[in-house]
Design an enzyme around this catalytic site. Structure first.
Site, PDB file in Angstrom:
ATOM      1  N   LYS A 229      19.260 -39.617 -19.210  1.00  0.00           N
ATOM      2  CA  LYS A 229      19.634 -38.164 -19.440  1.00  0.00           C
ATOM      3  C   LYS A 229      19.222 -37.565 -20.558  1.00  0.00           C
ATOM      4  O   LYS A 229      18.777 -36.621 -20.662  1.00  0.00           O
ATOM      5  CB  LYS A 229      21.001 -37.976 -18.912  1.00  0.00           C
ATOM      6  CG  LYS A 229      21.177 -38.099 -17.443  1.00  0.00           C
ATOM      7  CD  LYS A 229      22.573 -38.096 -16.936  1.00  0.00           C
ATOM      8  CE  LYS A 229      22.745 -38.698 -15.490  1.00  0.00           C
ATOM      9  NZ  LYS A 229      24.130 -38.850 -14.759  1.00  0.00           N
TER      10      LYS A 229
ATOM     11  N   GLN B 125      29.818 -38.484 -17.293  1.00  0.00           N
ATOM     12  CA  GLN B 125      29.252 -39.664 -16.376  1.00  0.00           C
ATOM     13  C   GLN B 125      30.128 -40.071 -15.529  1.00  0.00           C
ATOM     14  O   GLN B 125      31.390 -40.790 -15.936  1.00  0.00           O
ATOM     15  CB  GLN B 125      28.395 -40.768 -17.246  1.00  0.00           C
ATOM     16  CG  GLN B 125      27.947 -41.724 -16.366  1.00  0.00           C
ATOM     17  CD  GLN B 125      26.590 -41.230 -15.581  1.00  0.00           C
ATOM     18  OE1 GLN B 125      25.941 -40.379 -16.113  1.00  0.00           O
ATOM     19  NE2 GLN B 125      26.576 -41.620 -14.432  1.00  0.00           N
TER      20      GLN B 125
ATOM     21  N   ASP C   6      26.247 -30.748 -13.217  1.00  0.00           N
ATOM     22  CA  ASP C   6      26.236 -31.705 -12.058  1.00  0.00           C
ATOM     23  C   ASP C   6      26.697 -31.004 -10.632  1.00  0.00           C
ATOM     24  O   ASP C   6      26.210 -31.626  -9.787  1.00  0.00           O
ATOM     25  CB  ASP C   6      27.196 -32.856 -12.249  1.00  0.00           C
ATOM     26  CG  ASP C   6      26.662 -34.018 -13.113  1.00  0.00           C
ATOM     27  OD1 ASP C   6      25.627 -34.130 -13.003  1.00  0.00           O
ATOM     28  OD2 ASP C   6      27.457 -34.630 -13.653  1.00  0.00           O
TER      29      ASP C   6
END
Ligand code: NDP
Length: 279
Positions: A52, A96, A119
């Protein structure tokens, strides 16, 4: 024989388009940054986080890392998220998952400001998707829509069967297909006659987390088959939830694993990050 849907190429195209947008915004003095939080050192999470950050670098946005020890308390993590929510130089926040077992994952997701939740996991963003309003959409299902659209596969009026109803893949996937005017059926572990239902699909999207579960018996001749699953087999090779060798001769289009849905997730995360600072 099926045509392969090239997720590697499509994700590169998306990232290149975003790179141009970011460069244009920079000329106007608009810059963005993504905060990436990882708690603990789970090796798979470390790979995702590294990729990422690499993608941010590629498209030209700053990433700020928070690598926190496993023992971090929930309160400490919530404190960091709160500061990042208030920090005007940070446009996107990503924690995460999974977080360590002593933390409440839902509480962490809810703590991220919805307008920075790149997200697309916050209930406010999920709710916006349900009612067809603007908000961040979960990256993997958003990536599947891009794969279909950029491969010129018509969605409207098609029967789409989504196998899997997780909050991050199956449910948002079904909602997105509905938004694209498909007729949608959602299947899960309690579904009866799974094979028969799958066989009715014009577009079959599989996200069940079971290696090579879906074989040719589940697929209608000429169906489009999208495989979201990722596994490593006994020879350490990647495979999906679909038995590719069995299904490929029957499908009209199919995504390979690797190189199908996988690369799209990060591309769509980058898309959400850019949207977060264009607003
Ligand atoms: P989850 O384990 O959260 O959900 C799996 C879903 O599949 C559940 O809804 C479950 O039903 C259903 N299911 C399980 N077994 C069966 C069965 N025998 N028949 C029908 N339905 C079944 O997984 P995720 O959604 O998070 O992920 C799915 C797959 O996608 C995994 O392989 C994962 O690694 C991969 N993935 C890939 C990503 C990418 O970037 N390409 C991103 C995210 C995930 P029930 O709800 O009843 O338990």
């Amino acid at each position: 024989m099926a045509l392969l849907i090239d997720g590697k190429q499509i994700s590169t195209d998306i990232k290149d388009e975003l790179k141009e947008t970011v460069a244009r915004l920079k000329e106007q003095g608009i810059e963005g940054a993504l905060a990436v939080i990882q708690v603990g050192a789970d090796p798979a999470s470390s790979v995702y986080v590294r990729n990422k950050k690499k993608a941010c670098e590629y498209i030209g946005i700053r990433s700020v890392s928070y690598e926190l020890p496993e023992e971090t308390t929930e309160e400490e993590l919530l404190g960091i998220i709160e500061k990042l929510n208030e920090d005007n130089t940070i446009n996107g926040i990503l924690c995460q998952l999974p977080v360590p077992a002593h933390m409440d994952e839902n509480k962490i997701i809810r703590a991220i400001a919805p307008q920075k939740d790149v997200d697309g996991f916050h209930t406010q963003n999920v709710g916006a998707l349900v009612v067809g309003q603007e908000g961040f959409v979960s990256c993997t299902p958003a990536g599947v829509i891009q794969l279909l659209k950029r491969s010129d596969i018509a969605i409207e009026g098609k029967h789409c069967v989504v196998v899997g109803r997780s909050n991050i893949v199956g449910k948002p996937m079904a909602l997105l297909m509905l938004q694209e005017n498909a007729t949608v059926t959602i299947c899960h572990s309690r579904t009866k006659n799974l094979k028969e239902i799958c066989k009715e699909a014009d577009i079959l999207i599989v996200a069940i987390g079971k290696p090579k579960f879906i074989n040719a018996d589940y697929v209608k001749e000429g169906a489009v088959v999208i495989d979201v699953g990722i596994h490593r087999n006994e020879n350490n090779k990647l495979c999906g939830d679909v038995d590719f060798d069995s299904v490929e001769p029957k499908a009209s289009y199919i995504t390979p694993v690797p190189g199908g849905v996988g690369p799209m997730t990060i591309a769509m995360l980058m898309n959400n990050c850019v949207e977060a600072f264009m607003d």
